[in-house]
Motif scaffolding. Structure first.
Motif, short mmCIF file in Angstrom:
data_model
loop_
_atom_site.label_atom_id
_atom_site.label_comp_id
_atom_site.label_asym_id
_atom_site.label_seq_id
_atom_site.Cartn_x
_atom_site.Cartn_y
_atom_site.Cartn_z
N LEU A 20 -64.31 -12.31 21.24
CA LEU A 20 -63.27 -11.29 21.10
C LEU A 20 -61.94 -11.95 20.73
N PRO A 21 -61.04 -11.16 20.16
CA PRO A 21 -59.73 -11.70 19.77
C PRO A 21 -58.78 -11.80 20.97
N TRP A 22 -59.17 -12.61 21.95
CA TRP A 22 -58.39 -12.74 23.18
C TRP A 22 -57.05 -13.42 22.90
N ASN A 23 -56.03 -12.95 23.58
CA ASN A 23 -54.74 -13.64 23.68
C ASN A 23 -54.68 -14.16 25.11
N ALA A 24 -54.44 -15.45 25.26
CA ALA A 24 -54.35 -16.01 26.61
C ALA A 24 -53.07 -15.54 27.29
N LEU A 25 -53.20 -14.98 28.47
CA LEU A 25 -52.04 -14.55 29.27
C LEU A 25 -51.81 -15.64 30.30
N THR A 26 -50.79 -16.46 30.07
CA THR A 26 -50.57 -17.65 30.89
C THR A 26 -49.18 -17.71 31.51
N LEU A 44 -54.37 -4.31 26.23
CA LEU A 44 -55.36 -4.42 27.30
C LEU A 44 -55.22 -5.77 27.97
N ILE A 45 -55.29 -5.76 29.29
CA ILE A 45 -55.31 -7.01 30.06
C ILE A 45 -56.61 -7.04 30.85
N PHE A 46 -57.40 -8.09 30.63
CA PHE A 46 -58.64 -8.29 31.39
C PHE A 46 -58.39 -9.45 32.34
N LYS A 47 -58.40 -9.16 33.64
CA LYS A 47 -58.22 -10.17 34.67
C LYS A 47 -59.60 -10.64 35.13
N HIS A 48 -59.81 -11.95 35.08
CA HIS A 48 -61.13 -12.51 35.33
C HIS A 48 -61.06 -13.72 36.26
N SER A 49 -61.95 -13.73 37.24
CA SER A 49 -62.09 -14.89 38.11
C SER A 49 -63.26 -15.72 37.62
N THR A 50 -62.98 -16.92 37.16
CA THR A 50 -64.02 -17.76 36.57
C THR A 50 -65.03 -18.29 37.58
N TYR A 76 -56.41 -11.97 28.01
CA TYR A 76 -57.33 -12.53 29.00
C TYR A 76 -56.49 -13.30 30.02
N LEU A 77 -56.66 -12.95 31.29
CA LEU A 77 -55.95 -13.63 32.37
C LEU A 77 -56.95 -14.36 33.26
N ASP A 78 -56.90 -15.67 33.27
CA ASP A 78 -57.71 -16.51 34.15
C ASP A 78 -57.01 -16.54 35.50
N LEU A 79 -57.57 -15.80 36.45
CA LEU A 79 -56.91 -15.64 37.75
C LEU A 79 -56.80 -16.92 38.55
N LEU A 80 -57.73 -17.83 38.38
CA LEU A 80 -57.68 -19.05 39.18
C LEU A 80 -56.53 -19.95 38.75
N ASN A 81 -56.23 -19.95 37.47
CA ASN A 81 -55.16 -20.81 36.97
C ASN A 81 -53.80 -20.13 36.88
N TYR A 82 -53.79 -18.79 36.86
CA TYR A 82 -52.53 -18.07 36.65
C TYR A 82 -52.39 -16.91 37.62
N ARG A 83 -52.60 -17.17 38.89
CA ARG A 83 -52.53 -16.11 39.90
C ARG A 83 -51.12 -15.51 39.99
N GLU A 84 -50.10 -16.34 39.75
CA GLU A 84 -48.73 -15.81 39.80
C GLU A 84 -48.49 -14.76 38.71
N LEU A 102 -59.41 -4.41 34.54
CA LEU A 102 -58.92 -4.10 33.20
C LEU A 102 -57.77 -3.12 33.34
N LEU A 103 -56.66 -3.45 32.68
CA LEU A 103 -55.51 -2.55 32.63
C LEU A 103 -55.27 -2.17 31.19
N ILE A 104 -55.00 -0.90 30.95
CA ILE A 104 -54.65 -0.42 29.62
C ILE A 104 -53.20 0.04 29.68
N ILE A 105 -52.38 -0.54 28.80
CA ILE A 105 -50.94 -0.30 28.82
C ILE A 105 -50.54 0.36 27.50
N LYS A 106 -49.84 1.47 27.64
CA LYS A 106 -49.37 2.21 26.47
C LYS A 106 -47.98 2.75 26.80
N ASN A 107 -47.07 2.65 25.84
CA ASN A 107 -45.70 3.12 26.03
C ASN A 107 -45.06 2.55 27.29
#
Length: 128
Positions: A20-26, A44-50, A76-84, A102-107
């Motif tokens: 997928l065309p993920w953007n890393a949320l870091t 869209l933000i997908f929060k994932h625990s690896t 894509y948010l890697d929760l273990l590395n970017y919990r803050e 998963l969060l969907i953000i609009k307006n």
């Protein structure tokens, strides 16, 4: 493909994996860009625990079912590395942390969110 997959699948051919065309949320500073961009394009933000098997299973299902023709930005948010960053999402959007999520953000606002298996029940196209 791992050796066990080769043995148990009965095939030595590797299966093409969908990416997928993920953007890393870091960085929590990215949230302001997400809010601003959500005024013209759904975010869209997908929060994932690896380390979590359930999170991995839900993510795999999400990836396989994702429609690449959707006009969204996918983070894509890697929760273990970017919990803050997850904590900042909680504070900024008022959504209690769960994983996977998963969060969907609009307006500038979260229009829907889900966790665990409910993620794959969301009709993303409805929020475009």
């Amino acid at each position: 493909m791992g050796i066990f997959n080769k043995i148990f699948s009965g095939s030595s051919e590797s299966k093409e994996e969908k990416t997928l065309p993920w953007n890393a949320l870091t960085d929590s500073n990215q949230l302001q860009d997400i809010v601003e961009n959500s005024k013209t394009k759904t975010q869209l933000i997908f929060k994932h625990s690896t380390r979590c098997g359930i999170s991995r299973m839900v993510m795999n299902h999400f990836v396989s079912a994702y429609d690449p023709d959707l006009n969204v930005d996918l983070y894509y948010l890697d929760l273990l590395n970017y919990r803050e960053v997850s904590n900042k999402i909680r504070d900024q959007f008022g959504v209690i942390h769960e994983s996977p999520q998963l969060l969907i953000i609009k307006n500038g606002e979260v229009v829907t969110h889900a966790s665990h298996g409910a993620i794959n029940d969301i009709d993303i196209a409805r929020y475009l």
